[in-house]
Structures are given as C-alpha cells and as structure tokens.
Design a protein around this motif. Sequence first.
Motif, PDB file in Angstrom:
ATOM      1  N   UNK A 165       0.840  -1.204   0.000  1.00 35.00           N
ATOM      2  CA  UNK A 165       0.000   0.000   0.000  1.00 35.00           C
ATOM      3  C   UNK A 165       0.874   1.254   0.000  1.00 35.00           C
ATOM      4  N   UNK A 166       0.593   2.157  -0.904  1.00 33.43           N
ATOM      5  CA  UNK A 166       1.338   3.409  -0.994  1.00 33.43           C
ATOM      6  C   UNK A 166       1.231   4.199   0.307  1.00 33.43           C
ATOM      7  N   UNK A 167       2.314   4.840   0.673  1.00 30.77           N
ATOM      8  CA  UNK A 167       2.320   5.661   1.873  1.00 30.77           C
ATOM      9  C   UNK A 167       1.253   6.743   1.788  1.00 30.77           C
ATOM     10  N   UNK A 168       1.106   7.343   0.617  1.00 29.75           N
ATOM     11  CA  UNK A 168       0.089   8.389   0.451  1.00 29.75           C
ATOM     12  C   UNK A 168      -1.318   7.846   0.683  1.00 29.75           C
ATOM     13  N   UNK A 169      -1.550   6.597   0.304  1.00 30.09           N
ATOM     14  CA  UNK A 169      -2.869   5.991   0.505  1.00 30.09           C
ATOM     15  C   UNK A 169      -3.134   5.704   1.975  1.00 30.09           C
ATOM     16  N   UNK A 170      -2.083   5.352   2.711  1.00 23.07           N
ATOM     17  CA  UNK A 170      -2.235   5.119   4.150  1.00 23.07           C
ATOM     18  C   UNK A 170      -2.622   6.417   4.840  1.00 23.07           C
ATOM     19  N   UNK A 171      -1.938   7.490   4.500  1.00 24.60           N
ATOM     20  CA  UNK A 171      -2.229   8.799   5.091  1.00 24.60           C
ATOM     21  C   UNK A 171      -3.669   9.201   4.782  1.00 24.60           C
ATOM     22  N   UNK A 172      -4.089   8.998   3.533  1.00 25.01           N
ATOM     23  CA  UNK A 172      -5.444   9.371   3.148  1.00 25.01           C
ATOM     24  C   UNK A 172      -6.480   8.543   3.885  1.00 25.01           C
ATOM     25  N   UNK A 173      -6.168   7.258   4.099  1.00 18.70           N
ATOM     26  CA  UNK A 173      -7.099   6.384   4.825  1.00 18.70           C
ATOM     27  C   UNK A 173      -7.261   6.850   6.270  1.00 18.70           C
ATOM     28  N   UNK A 174      -6.184   7.285   6.878  1.00 18.38           N
ATOM     29  CA  UNK A 174      -6.247   7.802   8.249  1.00 18.38           C
ATOM     30  C   UNK A 174      -7.160   9.017   8.306  1.00 18.38           C
ATOM     31  N   UNK A 175      -7.005   9.910   7.335  1.00 12.86           N
ATOM     32  CA  UNK A 175      -7.821  11.118   7.289  1.00 12.86           C
ATOM     33  C   UNK A 175      -9.290  10.783   7.029  1.00 12.86           C
ATOM     34  N   UNK A 176      -9.538   9.968   6.029  1.00 10.87           N
ATOM     35  CA  UNK A 176     -10.909   9.641   5.629  1.00 10.87           C
ATOM     36  C   UNK A 176     -11.684   8.915   6.726  1.00 10.87           C
TER      37      UNK A 176
END
Length: 283
Positions: A198-209
């Motif tokens: 999983x892309x790091x950017x996708x992990x960050x976005x998942x945390x936010x969402x």
Amino acid sequence: MRILEAPVVSPLSSEAEAAIDAIIAKKLKELEEENANKVEEAHEYKKNEQVSEAAVASVKYETKDIGEEAQAAFIKRAYDAVVSYNAKEAKAVADEAVAAGADLLSLIQKGYTEGINAVGAKYEAKEVFLPQMMASAKAMDVGMEVLSPYIGSSSDSEGLGKIVMCTIEGDIHSIGKDIAAILMKVAGFEVINLGKDVLVTDIVQAVIDNDAVAVGTSALMTSKMINQKTLEDALRSAGIREGLVTNVGGAPVTQGWADEIGADIYAETATEAANKMASAMVD
C-alpha cells in the motif's frame, strides 16, 4: 478490552509466505471479477473498498460453554485439516464450530494458525514442497472465511476507535498482518485493512478519511522497512501525527528500528501488537 494470551508467530520464509499470499490474491481477484465492471489500477485508493472489519461482523456471535473436550475436538480437527491440506474439512469444522458456539479465537490460534505454522516449518526443512504449502494455505483460508465475520462480534470491549492496517509499500506479504488485524478486532478496534503493498500516500489518506486513532504497518522485507519511516514523516507533514498511535512489525523490524523512526509501538507477535495497541488506547 480482551487480553490475548497465546502468541501467534509465523516461522515462514518470504518464499513460503508469498506462496500462501498467492492463494489469497487469487481468491480476491476472482471476487473482483465477479463484482466489478472494470479493473482498478494497482495502487488506486478507494475508500469504499477498504475492509472495514466492523461492517463485516454484522452477525452477533455468542460463545457458549461447550466443554473443554468439545472445544479441543474442534481445534484438533482444524489443525488436522490444515496439515492434511483438506479444504473441505477445514470449512466443515468452521461451520460446525460457529453453530455450536465454540471459542472461535481459540480455534483460530490453536487450530488453523498452529496448523499452517507446522506446515511452514516442514516447508523450511524441505519435508514438504510448494504444492503442499499452497494446499495448506487454501485450507486455512476457507476456514478463516467462515470464522472472520464472527470474530469480535460478541466482544464486550469498549470501542477503541479505528485502526488502519496494511503491509507497507513494496512488500507483498500479508499473513501475519491479517492475523494481527483479527486480533485487533477482538481487542476492540474497528479495523480498516488496506491489504498489502500500500502506498504511503494511501495510508495517510485512509487515516484522514476514517478519522483513525491508530496505524499498524508490517514489513517482511528489509529493503522495504524504510517505507515505515517514510510513513512517519508523511503523517507529520500532513499534520495528523500528533495523537495518532503507530505500530510497526514484521520479521526484520526491531524495537531499535521503531525508536529510530519515531513509531510508538513495536510488537514481535500479532498477540503482542493487539495487547500493546489496546493498552495504549486506554492509558
């Protein structure tokens, strides 16, 4: 908060775990082809395709006192099914255990998981080979498919919030992470399982969402561990690191590495990870 006592440790090599992951990946692909009208990009982030464990567990499950002998019989059957590569029996055991009100967590830890670990040890010793390893993985997988929706659905734990979990970018191994996800759910978390690589950017976005309170990442490949540090940096850059509890794990990961990158918690086993993360939420 339910304290988990039995450690869950996978002795499998990267090759062995990759073989098992191939079984799971094939099944997910089949489901995707049946239910999707288009093939998504390999790293495209879609919130509605995250695996929310709370949503899966829509059926309440009540563990009953079925007696030690009956529980032990279910465990032995699950173990035997995995080590004998019998997927049909693995599913039958799971179905019957659910119907009887057996302790499903114990069944997973002492039956299915110990079974796959035993086959993994034989694979490492070259006593069995890749076809047997893959058949064993399939048997475990069909049993877990039956049990997973019920795990944690009867937990009396106070909700601990959402935790985002995945195998870090560049790493395709997921068995240990998936076991940890189940135990996090038992401990009281709502698990958002993003999968592997999983892309790091996708992990960050998942945390936010998802307004997550915690993040857990796994790395089995030494060359990909650096992405756990990249994630810590990205969370800080996004302004969401403060108040978020991060956990790192995986065969090459150590307490020293966790300290170096600024992760809050290091755990050697799935059980330890669940217990430490749950404790961090209530401290």
